[in-house]
Every structure is written in C-alpha cells, then in structure tokens.
Design a protein around this motif. Structure first.
Motif, PDB file in Angstrom:
ATOM      1  N   PHE A 212       0.887  -1.084  -0.018  1.00 37.82           N
ATOM      2  CA  PHE A 212      -0.028  -0.048  -0.047  1.00 37.82           C
ATOM      3  C   PHE A 212       0.845   1.320  -0.025  1.00 37.82           C
ATOM      4  N   ILE A 215       1.016   2.685  -3.337  1.00 39.95           N
ATOM      5  CA  ILE A 215      -0.245   2.911  -4.126  1.00 39.95           C
ATOM      6  C   ILE A 215      -0.273   4.255  -4.722  1.00 39.95           C
ATOM      7  N   ARG A 219      -1.126   4.314  -8.656  1.00 42.59           N
ATOM      8  CA  ARG A 219      -2.111   4.920  -9.221  1.00 42.59           C
ATOM      9  C   ARG A 219      -1.882   5.904 -10.494  1.00 42.59           C
ATOM     10  N   TYR A 316      -6.413  -1.510  -2.319  1.00 39.80           N
ATOM     11  CA  TYR A 316      -5.652  -1.640  -3.635  1.00 39.80           C
ATOM     12  C   TYR A 316      -6.750  -1.078  -4.669  1.00 39.80           C
TER      13      TYR A 316
END
Length: 348
Positions: A212, A215, A219, A316
């Motif tokens: 995480f 992330i 993204r 996620y």
C-alpha cells in the motif's frame, strides 16, 4: 557454485531492474553525488527528448504519418514523458524502500521478479515479430534502434506496478501455502493453530502495508497508462474507419502494437487477481477451521484474520471503488467497446 548463485541473486533483484530502467531514461538515485545525479537526470531528460523528437517530428516507418498516427504517437510519448518526470521527482525512493522493507521483513522469501522478466522477454519477442510485419527495407539502422528503444522505454515506464505486483504475489503465495499446510495437519493443537493464524495475519499485515505504501505512484502511472491506451485505441479505430483501403498487411502492425501495450498494462492487474485467488483459498480454509473447532482463542484469531483480509481488499483501488485487479481490465475493455461502437455509429 556459490559465486554463480550470488551473481544470479544480484541479477534478479530490484537494483538490476532500476539500472535497466535507467538505461531507457528512468532516473533513480544511486549515489549521493550531486554532480553525478545531475548528469544522470540530464541523460534521462535527453532520452525523453530524443524519443519525442523521433516519434513525432521524424517519420516513423512503422506507421503512416497521418493525423491519427500523430495523435497515437503523442499519446505514447506523453506517457513516457510523465513516467520520466515522475522518476526524476520521486527518485524511485518508494520502490527502493519497498524492496528493502520486503528483504528485511521476509528474509526467507527470495524475490525473483519472474513475472517482470517473463513479461520483458515476451514483449521483446512480440516486438520483433511486429517489426518484421512491416517491410524491413523501410528501416534504417537508426530507425530500427529508435523503434526498439522507444518501445522498451514505454514498457519500462510500466515496470513499477509489475514489480510490486510480482513481489506481492510471491509473498502471498508462500504465506498462503504455508498456512494451508499447517492447518491441514491432523495432529495440530488448537493453540498451535492460533499461533499459525496469528503469524499469517502478522505477515499479511506487513506485506499489505508495504504494498500500500506504493499505491500513490501506482495510481498515477496506471491512470496515465489507461488514458493513453484509451486514446490510442479510439484513434486506431478512427484511422481504420477513415482509410479507403484496409488489408491485413496494413492493419497488422497497428493491432500488434496496441496488443503489446495492453499486454504490458494488464499483466500486473492479472497478477493481483491471482494473488486474490490465493487469499480466497485461505479464507475457505479459515472458514473450515471456524466451523469445525470451538476454541474461543482460535475463533478470535480467525475473526481477526477475516476482518483484516476483507478490509485490505478495498485498499488497492485505482479510484474510489475500482479495484486493481481483473475487474479493471474488464471495465476498461467494456469502456473502449462502448466508445468504439459510438464512434462507428457517429462516423457512418
């Protein structure tokens, strides 16, 4: 034998992947020297500039230089530029920290990056096939070099998510396999099962938190990649629709190129889906334990595991409730199909 093992371990490492990305213009901080870092950044910017100049300003023998072809190339180099800029800004600190944390927290699990290297090899072979679909005599040596260099610069820009997903799958597979093997033992006491579940949950929390932590970068890169692929898909269909003569030899290079780029985009999402399947198998095993045994401590450990696994599933995501797994692949295909149908209806 030991020296060969050391060489292989050093080759199949995050550090090697970062160096490979650096060759194609993606920066990472490997020294504290300001002068060296400045030179490397200039090299990365220069690589990006050369790719942009060649792809847009110079005729590419792979495709026709039409308006749609230019927009297709613009979407391609925009993604490369965005990824290069992102690496210069964050210096791949997040990816390097992710790799170091996994090494320290899971020392017994070796990270081989099998999915990454397999993806690169497959893309390499398919790219060679796509080049030979075009009349090879059209290519000069510079054209051939720049075509391949641009393609792999494009692929290396998507390597972050592939590497993270690869590590995540590898560790999840080992953890799930170990837990299932332990719980399937008939002579295991309830207290030992509690310890097994707690150890699994502790390890799962670590890998989830480490994954995480990447992330934000994932993204940004994934959104950029999906926007790029959407634009390219629409313009390819528009280009085919506007051409008076369309045959297999004409459309094959285009189709192959879009297939390769979609392949590199979908691979990490498929890997995350496979990891989710391993987690589902563990949940089934935990459910069996929950229904079979009545020990309160075991029940508490199982409920804690269920709660965290269910909550971590929604971490996620690409945006809001769009998960980074096979669902996103199907949603993207559905979106492209809808817009392509609308485009064809509008043009006819």
């Amino acid at each position: 034998m030991q020296s060969i093992k050391i060489i292989l371990n050093s080759f199949f490492s995050m550090h090697t992947i970062l160096w490979l990305n650096l060759v194609f213009g993606y920066y990472f901080k490997f020294t504290n020297s300001l002068f060296v870092n400045l030179l490397v950044k200039l090299y990365c910017v220069s690589c990006c500039g050369v790719i942009i100049a060649y792809t847009i300003l110079i005729d590419d023998p792979t495709f026709d230089t039409s308006f749609s072809g230019t927009l297709y190339d613009a979407a391609l180099v925009t993604e490369i530029f965005a990824n290069v800029l992102l690496t210069i800004i964050n210096e791949e600190r997040i990816l390097r920290k992710f790799s170091l944390d996994l090494t320290s927290e899971f020392p017994s699990i070796k990270q081989h990056y099998f999915v990454f290297y397999l993806t690169i090899v497959v893309l390499c072979l398919l790219k060679c096939c796509s080049i030979f679909m075009v009349d090879i005599e059209k290519f000069t040596s510079i054209d051939l070099f720049m075509n391949i260099f641009t393609f792999y610069a494009f692929c290396c820009g998507r390597s972050t998510f592939i590497c993270v997903a690869d590590c995540y799958l590898n560790i999840i597979h080992v953890l799930c396999k170990s837990l299932n093997e332990q719980l399937e033992k008939n002579n295991l006491k309830d207290t030992e099962k509690v310890d097994c579940v707690k150890h699994f949950l502790s390890s799962y929390v670590k890998i989830s938190n480490n994954t995480f932590s990447t992330i934000t970068v994932i993204r940004l890169k994934t959104i950029t990649a999906f926007v790029s692929e959407f634009i390219k898909s629409i313009f390819i269909v528009y280009y085919f629709n506007s051409c008076t003569r369309v045959n297999l030899a004409f459309i094959a290079p285009w189709i192959f190129e879009i297939f390769l780029s979609l392949f590199s985009l979908f691979i990490p999402l498929i890997v995350m889906e496979v990891a989710a399947l391993y987690i589902d198998d563990v949940k089934k095993q935990l459910s069996i334990q929950l229904l079979t045994y009545e020990d309160n401590n075991l029940h508490d450990a199982l409920h804690d595991a269920f709660d965290y696994i269910d909550s971590s599933y929604f971490r996620y995501t690409l945006w809001n409730n769009v998960p980074l797994n096979l669902t996103l692949v199907l949603s993207f295909i559905n979106l492209c199909t809808s817009y392509i149908i609308a485009l064809l209806q509008f043009t006819y």
